[in-house]
Scaffold this motif. Structure first.
Motif, PDB file in Angstrom:
ATOM      1  N   SER A 201     112.340  26.061  49.610  1.00 20.08           N
ATOM      2  CA  SER A 201     113.527  25.782  50.428  1.00 20.08           C
ATOM      3  C   SER A 201     113.361  26.289  51.861  1.00 20.08           C
ATOM      4  CB  SER A 201     114.776  26.416  49.798  1.00 20.08           C
ATOM      5  OG  SER A 201     114.657  27.829  49.756  1.00 20.08           O
ATOM      6  N   PHE A 202     112.424  27.207  52.064  1.00 22.85           N
ATOM      7  CA  PHE A 202     112.139  27.694  53.418  1.00 22.85           C
ATOM      8  C   PHE A 202     111.084  26.782  54.029  1.00 22.85           C
ATOM      9  CE2 PHE A 202     113.709  31.345  51.073  1.00 22.85           C
ATOM     10  CZ  PHE A 202     114.691  31.816  51.937  1.00 22.85           C
ATOM     11  N   ARG A 203     111.552  25.862  54.864  1.00 23.29           N
ATOM     12  CA  ARG A 203     110.679  24.841  55.461  1.00 23.29           C
ATOM     13  C   ARG A 203     111.286  24.389  56.781  1.00 23.29           C
ATOM     14  NH1 ARG A 203     113.840  22.190  51.616  1.00 23.29           N
ATOM     15  NH2 ARG A 203     114.860  20.286  52.385  1.00 23.29           N
ATOM     16  N   PRO A 204     110.496  23.762  57.637  1.00 23.90           N
ATOM     17  CA  PRO A 204     111.051  23.245  58.897  1.00 23.90           C
ATOM     18  C   PRO A 204     112.140  22.202  58.626  1.00 23.90           C
ATOM     19  CG  PRO A 204     108.657  23.307  58.971  1.00 23.90           C
ATOM     20  CD  PRO A 204     109.038  23.580  57.548  1.00 23.90           C
ATOM     21  N   ARG A 205     113.120  22.157  59.489  1.00 24.68           N
ATOM     22  CA  ARG A 205     114.231  21.203  59.338  1.00 24.68           C
ATOM     23  C   ARG A 205     114.485  20.495  60.666  1.00 24.68           C
ATOM     24  NH1 ARG A 205     117.005  22.161  54.010  1.00 24.68           N
ATOM     25  NH2 ARG A 205     116.028  24.112  53.293  1.00 24.68           N
ATOM     26  N   ASP A 206     115.017  19.289  60.553  1.00 20.41           N
ATOM     27  CA  ASP A 206     115.436  18.559  61.732  1.00 20.41           C
ATOM     28  C   ASP A 206     116.644  19.254  62.350  1.00 20.41           C
ATOM     29  OD1 ASP A 206     115.466  15.988  63.403  1.00 20.41           O
ATOM     30  OD2 ASP A 206     117.509  16.087  62.624  1.00 20.41           O
ATOM     31  N   HIS A 207     116.581  19.547  63.628  1.00 20.81           N
ATOM     32  CA  HIS A 207     117.638  20.313  64.271  1.00 20.81           C
ATOM     33  C   HIS A 207     118.983  19.593  64.263  1.00 20.81           C
ATOM     34  CE1 HIS A 207     115.277  23.609  66.653  1.00 20.81           C
ATOM     35  NE2 HIS A 207     115.073  23.656  65.352  1.00 20.81           N
ATOM     36  N   GLU A 208     118.954  18.285  64.306  1.00 19.04           N
ATOM     37  CA  GLU A 208     120.228  17.559  64.277  1.00 19.04           C
ATOM     38  C   GLU A 208     120.965  17.792  62.961  1.00 19.04           C
ATOM     39  OE1 GLU A 208     121.976  15.914  66.589  1.00 19.04           O
ATOM     40  OE2 GLU A 208     120.463  16.756  67.935  1.00 19.04           O
ATOM     41  N   ALA A 209     120.200  17.875  61.867  1.00 18.43           N
ATOM     42  CA  ALA A 209     120.810  18.104  60.560  1.00 18.43           C
ATOM     43  C   ALA A 209     121.355  19.528  60.413  1.00 18.43           C
ATOM     44  CB  ALA A 209     119.794  17.821  59.457  1.00 18.43           C
ATOM     45  N   LEU A 210     120.947  20.417  61.314  1.00 19.39           N
ATOM     46  CA  LEU A 210     121.380  21.815  61.231  1.00 19.39           C
ATOM     47  C   LEU A 210     122.655  22.087  62.030  1.00 19.39           C
ATOM     48  CD1 LEU A 210     117.934  23.629  61.629  1.00 19.39           C
ATOM     49  CD2 LEU A 210     119.204  23.262  59.509  1.00 19.39           C
ATOM     50  N   ARG A 211     123.059  21.161  62.863  1.00 25.90           N
ATOM     51  CA  ARG A 211     124.178  21.451  63.773  1.00 25.90           C
ATOM     52  C   ARG A 211     125.449  21.838  63.023  1.00 25.90           C
ATOM     53  NH1 ARG A 211     123.084  20.854  68.859  1.00 25.90           N
ATOM     54  NH2 ARG A 211     121.334  19.513  69.505  1.00 25.90           N
ATOM     55  N   ALA A 212     125.827  21.077  62.027  1.00 30.27           N
ATOM     56  CA  ALA A 212     127.071  21.350  61.309  1.00 30.27           C
ATOM     57  C   ALA A 212     127.019  22.670  60.541  1.00 30.27           C
ATOM     58  CB  ALA A 212     127.408  20.186  60.383  1.00 30.27           C
ATOM     59  N   PRO A 213     125.985  22.932  59.723  1.00 32.89           N
ATOM     60  CA  PRO A 213     125.980  24.209  58.987  1.00 32.89           C
ATOM     61  C   PRO A 213     125.886  25.437  59.887  1.00 32.89           C
ATOM     62  CG  PRO A 213     123.930  22.995  58.612  1.00 32.89           C
ATOM     63  CD  PRO A 213     124.863  22.066  59.291  1.00 32.89           C
ATOM     64  N   PHE A 217     128.689  29.603  62.214  1.00 31.94           N
ATOM     65  CA  PHE A 217     128.303  30.932  62.695  1.00 31.94           C
ATOM     66  C   PHE A 217     128.298  31.003  64.220  1.00 31.94           C
ATOM     67  CE2 PHE A 217     125.793  30.254  58.706  1.00 31.94           C
ATOM     68  CZ  PHE A 217     126.532  31.113  57.895  1.00 31.94           C
ATOM     69  N   GLY A 218     128.708  29.927  64.859  1.00 34.90           N
ATOM     70  CA  GLY A 218     128.689  29.889  66.317  1.00 34.90           C
ATOM     71  C   GLY A 218     127.297  29.778  66.885  1.00 34.90           C
ATOM     72  N   LEU A 219     126.366  29.149  66.142  1.00 36.87           N
ATOM     73  CA  LEU A 219     124.972  29.034  66.558  1.00 36.87           C
ATOM     74  C   LEU A 219     124.600  27.578  66.794  1.00 36.87           C
ATOM     75  CD1 LEU A 219     123.365  31.484  63.952  1.00 36.87           C
ATOM     76  CD2 LEU A 219     123.974  31.998  66.330  1.00 36.87           C
ATOM     77  N   GLU A 220     123.659  27.359  67.712  1.00 41.03           N
ATOM     78  CA  GLU A 220     123.127  26.034  67.994  1.00 41.03           C
ATOM     79  C   GLU A 220     121.658  25.996  67.595  1.00 41.03           C
ATOM     80  OE1 GLU A 220     123.858  24.346  71.863  1.00 41.03           O
ATOM     81  OE2 GLU A 220     125.476  25.782  72.207  1.00 41.03           O
ATOM     82  N   PRO A 221     121.207  24.929  66.952  1.00 41.91           N
ATOM     83  CA  PRO A 221     119.792  24.831  66.558  1.00 41.91           C
ATOM     84  C   PRO A 221     118.859  25.000  67.754  1.00 41.91           C
ATOM     85  CG  PRO A 221     121.069  23.078  65.545  1.00 41.91           C
ATOM     86  CD  PRO A 221     121.978  23.756  66.529  1.00 41.91           C
ATOM     87  N   GLY A 222     117.848  25.852  67.573  1.00 40.60           N
ATOM     88  CA  GLY A 222     116.866  26.086  68.620  1.00 40.60           C
ATOM     89  C   GLY A 222     117.351  26.912  69.781  1.00 40.60           C
TER      90      GLY A 222
END
Length: 401
Positions: A201-213, A217-222
């Motif tokens: 489960s620890f693997r690179p992810r597309d940043h667009e898919a990370l925006r909502a989760p 936490f008040g964080l932006e991908p990258g």
């Protein structure tokens, strides 16, 4: 093969030893050559499979058996982390707790025969058959001030007996293996270095898919610096926050520091520092994150910082690398065995060097672009499947095979 495993560490929030035990148990349950896995926690047997499922679900329960082979389980709620910390602070709590558990377990475990017992959490309990103990680190020897006093006393008193009694000893790294040889005079041939792994489960992810989760936490991908560690002095979070606050204000605003981890002990200085830093808005105290969300938080980081003073392995460092995140770490203890030359390594006590490494890691886009694939490739060499394979090989040696 019949394996007897202590699963007491499978209580949320799972720390490094809990994650080790969970992955080891999952691997053993999946193996055709392991005929049976018996598990116990506290003062009695538990259902191994149901307890693992409960731990991974994060519901804080142990599946206690109605009978040794009844096949039925009843769930018992474990004390909360806060309550355990309170109990741990009571003078004599470790000695009383271990004594009561040993008396109860000695009778119950004597009914189990033909098993090899693995203690994944340092100190062997009252089983008289072949035994294996995992010694994750010796931080309580080198840095007793970083641990609760009763825990240090308990470990100093109990570890020599475990080292003498265990048929085989497992460490997470070569560094701790050599420490045990040097400090306790144990035959090196009885000690086996078995590195841990990173879950898929620890693997690179597309940043667009990370925006909502990440937005919760008040964080932006990258766009953030990450550290994952229990809030305790050995992790050197005080040093990390101090170094981060010395970066230019513009850098801190662009890449805020996100701290993920469960509450630990001796955290007064860190709490005071974070209270002040959070007012500025560039430090986010995230706290504990569930297992489903944690890989996403890793994968969204621009840089991962792990300036720990001492580690027996450093699982968060490996998990960040498995997500392809460039890393800054200390060069102490076991950490060079994980990161090699793929990250920026500094002296844990050198705040100036840490400031410089953080600044470079955040500002040097060319270095980050090169470091990401390198850490990813190195992390691929550490898997839980390999850890389980090598651990079972140690079981066979303990049985005289």
């Amino acid at each position: 093969m019949h394996v007897l495993l202590n699963v007491e560490s499978l209580r949320p929030p799972l720390t490094g030893i809990g994650r080790y035990t969970a992955n080891l148990l999952a691997g053993l349950l999946a193996r055709a050559d392991i005929e049976r896995v018996s598990a116990f926690a506290g003062m009695g047997p538990v259902d191994a499979r149901a307890t693992l499922q409960a731990a991974l679900a994060g519901n804080g329960a142990m599946a206690r058996k109605d009978g040794e082979d009844s096949g039925r389980a009843r769930f018992t709620r474990l004390p909360s982390g806060r309550l355990r910390s309170t109990i741990r602070a009571i003078p004599g709590a470790y000695r009383l707790r271990s004594g009561l558990a040993e008396i109860s377990l000695r009778t119950k475990l004597s009914r189990i025969t033909g098993a090899v017992y693995h203690e994944p959490n340092f100190i062997l309990r009252g089983y008289r058959g072949p035994s294996v103990a995992t010694i994750h680190d010796l931080s309580f020897v080198h840095y007793p001030q970083f641990h609760p006093r009763e825990r240090v006393r308990y470990m100093m008193r109990s570890l020599p007996a475990t080292l003498a009694r265990a048929d085989r000893i497992v460490t997470d790294c070569e560094f701790v293996r050599e420490e045990i040889v040097a400090l306790y005079g144990v035959d090196r041939a009885r000690i086996h270095s078995v590195p841990l792994g990173a879950d898929p489960s620890f693997r690179p992810r597309d940043h667009e898919a990370l925006r909502a989760p990440l937005a919760r936490f008040g964080l932006e991908p990258g766009r953030y610096l990450l550290s994952v560690a229990t809030f305790e002095p050995r992790k050197n979070l005080v040093g990390l926050v101090r170094a981060f606050m010395r970066l230019p204000a513009s850098l801190r605003r662009h890449w805020p520091l996100a701290l993920v981890g469960a509450p630990g002990w001796h955290g007064g200085e860190l709490t005071r520092l974070l209270d002040s830093a959070e007012q500025e808005g560039s430090v986010r105290r995230i706290g504990w994150v569930d297992d489903a969300t944690l890989p996403l938080v890793y994968a969204g980081a621009a840089l991962f910082a792990f300036p720990s003073i001492y580690e027996g392995f450093g699982l968060p460092l490996l998990e960040a690398m498995a997500c392809g995140v460039p890393v800054v770490s200390s060069r102490s203890s076991s950490l060079p065995e994980i990161v090699g030359d793929t990250g920026l390594s500094v002296d844990a006590q050198d705040e100036d060097a840490l400031v410089e490494a953080l600044a470079r890691g955040l500002q040097d886009e060319a270095w980050r672009a090169q470091a990401g694939p390198r850490v990813l490739e190195r992390a691929a060499g550490f898997t839980w499947a390999a850890c389980v394979d090598r651990t079972i090989a140690v079981y066979r040696l303990a049985q005289g095979g």
